[in-house]
Write an enzyme that holds these catalytic residues in place. Structure first.
Site, PDB file in Angstrom:
ATOM      1  N   ARG A 108     -56.711  25.720  92.766  1.00 35.59           N
ATOM      2  CA  ARG A 108     -57.928  26.519  92.955  1.00 35.59           C
ATOM      3  C   ARG A 108     -57.670  27.487  94.096  1.00 35.59           C
ATOM      4  O   ARG A 108     -57.280  27.064  95.192  1.00 35.59           O
ATOM      5  CB  ARG A 108     -59.137  25.642  93.304  1.00 35.59           C
ATOM      6  CG  ARG A 108     -60.311  26.464  93.814  1.00 35.59           C
ATOM      7  CD  ARG A 108     -61.581  25.681  94.019  1.00 35.59           C
ATOM      8  NE  ARG A 108     -62.214  25.380  92.747  1.00 35.59           N
ATOM      9  CZ  ARG A 108     -63.494  25.000  92.625  1.00 35.59           C
ATOM     10  NH1 ARG A 108     -64.255  24.887  93.705  1.00 35.59           N
ATOM     11  NH2 ARG A 108     -64.001  24.732  91.454  1.00 35.59           N
ATOM     12  N   HIS A 135     -62.667  30.630  85.453  1.00 33.38           N
ATOM     13  CA  HIS A 135     -62.902  29.208  85.755  1.00 33.38           C
ATOM     14  C   HIS A 135     -62.807  28.428  84.432  1.00 33.38           C
ATOM     15  O   HIS A 135     -63.807  27.933  83.902  1.00 33.38           O
ATOM     16  CB  HIS A 135     -64.285  29.061  86.401  1.00 33.38           C
ATOM     17  CG  HIS A 135     -64.511  27.743  87.066  1.00 33.38           C
ATOM     18  ND1 HIS A 135     -63.529  26.774  87.181  1.00 33.38           N
ATOM     19  CD2 HIS A 135     -65.627  27.213  87.658  1.00 33.38           C
ATOM     20  CE1 HIS A 135     -64.025  25.720  87.807  1.00 33.38           C
ATOM     21  NE2 HIS A 135     -65.292  25.959  88.103  1.00 33.38           N
ATOM     22  N   GLN A 138     -64.232  24.756  83.705  1.00 29.39           N
ATOM     23  CA  GLN A 138     -65.698  24.716  83.616  1.00 29.39           C
ATOM     24  C   GLN A 138     -66.158  25.041  82.187  1.00 29.39           C
ATOM     25  O   GLN A 138     -67.154  24.497  81.694  1.00 29.39           O
ATOM     26  CB  GLN A 138     -66.280  25.741  84.608  1.00 29.39           C
ATOM     27  CG  GLN A 138     -67.796  25.841  84.609  1.00 29.39           C
ATOM     28  CD  GLN A 138     -68.480  24.661  85.276  1.00 29.39           C
ATOM     29  OE1 GLN A 138     -68.110  24.280  86.372  1.00 29.39           O
ATOM     30  NE2 GLN A 138     -69.476  24.094  84.628  1.00 29.39           N
ATOM     31  N   ASP A 231     -75.452  31.507  87.872  1.00 30.33           N
ATOM     32  CA  ASP A 231     -74.487  31.051  88.890  1.00 30.33           C
ATOM     33  C   ASP A 231     -74.948  31.616  90.229  1.00 30.33           C
ATOM     34  O   ASP A 231     -75.803  32.517  90.282  1.00 30.33           O
ATOM     35  CB  ASP A 231     -73.085  31.594  88.517  1.00 30.33           C
ATOM     36  CG  ASP A 231     -71.988  31.137  89.482  1.00 30.33           C
ATOM     37  OD1 ASP A 231     -72.192  30.143  90.202  1.00 30.33           O
ATOM     38  OD2 ASP A 231     -70.930  31.789  89.513  1.00 30.33           O
ATOM     39  N   CYS A 272     -73.220  26.083  86.662  1.00 31.51           N
ATOM     40  CA  CYS A 272     -71.974  25.363  86.963  1.00 31.51           C
ATOM     41  C   CYS A 272     -72.095  24.518  88.233  1.00 31.51           C
ATOM     42  O   CYS A 272     -71.344  23.566  88.412  1.00 31.51           O
ATOM     43  CB  CYS A 272     -70.819  26.354  87.092  1.00 31.51           C
ATOM     44  SG  CYS A 272     -71.118  27.650  88.302  1.00 31.51           S
ATOM     45  N   ARG A 317     -67.549  17.795  83.227  1.00 31.21           N
ATOM     46  CA  ARG A 317     -66.347  18.354  83.863  1.00 31.21           C
ATOM     47  C   ARG A 317     -65.219  17.325  83.810  1.00 31.21           C
ATOM     48  O   ARG A 317     -64.073  17.647  83.544  1.00 31.21           O
ATOM     49  CB  ARG A 317     -66.610  18.713  85.344  1.00 31.21           C
ATOM     50  CG  ARG A 317     -67.644  19.793  85.608  1.00 31.21           C
ATOM     51  CD  ARG A 317     -67.230  21.133  85.057  1.00 31.21           C
ATOM     52  NE  ARG A 317     -65.882  21.519  85.429  1.00 31.21           N
ATOM     53  CZ  ARG A 317     -65.499  21.978  86.631  1.00 31.21           C
ATOM     54  NH1 ARG A 317     -66.380  22.145  87.578  1.00 31.21           N
ATOM     55  NH2 ARG A 317     -64.230  22.305  86.868  1.00 31.21           N
TER      56      ARG A 317
END
Ligand code: CP
Ligand code: NVA
Length: 330
Positions: A108, A135, A138, A231, A272, A317
């Site tokens: 990440r 991402h 996700q 988001d 998310c 996830r």
């Protein structure tokens, strides 16, 4: 032909076909059933993975850790301050060292180029745990959650409210196009996704019988939506100075009860996470004091409502990351 992604990197959804995404979703469902039934699945005993985080995380880190342990693997976590990477050692050198010790690497960080470079040199599968542009882990959790709610993906209307050119806006646009959902980005023009990515998404969508739309109108964005997604307004790595402009640009795009009323009665709300839906966080409290707003991208009422599936999404996830790790390492 059977789907096989052994040895592949997982860097962005653009690298994966709709059939491969379908395979990962089905695999994740199997893992979820096994976990719920308490059936052990230590299929990767003897392997080791490393998790490199240059930005903070709760869900992604814990998902990789639990998935790795459930699969019987050893897991090493390296936080932003505790490796030589970037400061004393290049990405290429780090990749070659870690590739000698580990069977897979999660990363990440900031630019997409960094994770692509890591993958080029590692010699083992690299999984993108979020970059400024994409991402992809996700996405699988989001698609699985939508499918669990509607029993299908194809033909659903998905609307993303907010900063549509960040990692989430970009990734969701591609995910929807690949899996046959009509995608609408509802945002001010300044925050529309990059034109070239929209073009690519439209080409993919055309192959899968769906559409990609951009609108500045909240009414148009919300009307007939099955899924309303948002988001945070300022992403990790962006400077604090952008808060004021971003709040001014996005306040009319807050997902609140009025927006949910414009969508279908059966619509779900997704995020998310983490989310600023109240002032119970340091940043939430600071923003409230400075700009006089107690909720940002989503109202607390919607976040806590029956339509909100954000914690199912968070749980998924782990199941979906387990599928990616297993399928690329098995
Ligand atoms: N959604 C998500 O990636 O959460 P974390 O930042 O906590 O990993
Ligand atoms: N756009 C957000 C996503 C967090 C999961 C960020 O990059 O901070």
């Amino acid at each position: 032909m059977a789907t096989n992604i052994r040895g592949r990197n997982y860097l962005k959804l653009l690298d994966y076909s709709s059939k491969e995404i379908r395979y990962l979703l089905d695999l994740a469902k199997n893992f979820k059933d096994m976990k719920r039934a308490g059936i052990p699945h230590k299929y990767l005993e003897g392997k080791n993975i490393v998790l490199l985080f240059e930005k903070t995380s709760t869900r992604t880190r814990c998902s990789f850790e639990v998935a790795g342990m459930d699969l019987g693997m050893g897991v090493t976590y390296l936080d932003p301050g505790s490796s030589q990477m970037g400061k004393k050692e290049s990405i290429a050198d780090t990749a070659r060292v870690l590739g000698r010790m580990y069977d897979g690497i999660e990363y990440r960080g900031f630019s997409q180029e960094l994770v692509e470079q890591l993958a080029k040199y590692a010699g083992v599968p690299v999984w993108n745990g979020l970059t400024d542009q994409f991402h992809p882990t996700q996405m699988l959790a989001d698609l699985l959650t939508i499918e669990e709610n509607f029993g299908r993906l194809k033909g659903l209307n998905f609307t993303y409210f907010g900063d549509a050119r960040n990692n989430m806006g970009n990734s969701l646009m591609i995910a929807c196009a690949k899996m046959g959902l009509n995608f609408t980005a509802c945002a001010p023009k300044e925050l529309f996704p990059e034109e070239s990515l929209v073009e690519t998404a439209r080409e993919i969508a055309a192959e899968n019988g769906c559409e990609v739309r951009l609108t500045e109108s909240v009414e148009e964005g919300a009307a007939s939506a099955d899924v309303i997604y948002t988001d945070i307004w300022v992403s990790m790595g962006e400077p604090d100075e952008v808060w004021e402009t971003r709040i001014n640009l996005l306040k009319k795009y807050q997902v609140n009860a009025d927006v949910m009323k414009m969508a279908k009665d059966t619509a779900i709300f997704m995020h998310c996470l983490p989310s600023f839906h109240d002032t119970n966080t340091t940043i939430g409290a600071q923003i409230a004091e400075k700009f006089g707003i107690n909720e940002m991208e989503v109202s607390d009422e919607v976040f806590e409502s029956k339509q909100s599936v954000v914690f199912d999404e968070a749980e998924n996830r782990m199941h979906t990351i387990k599928a990616v790790v297993y399928a690329t390492l098995c």
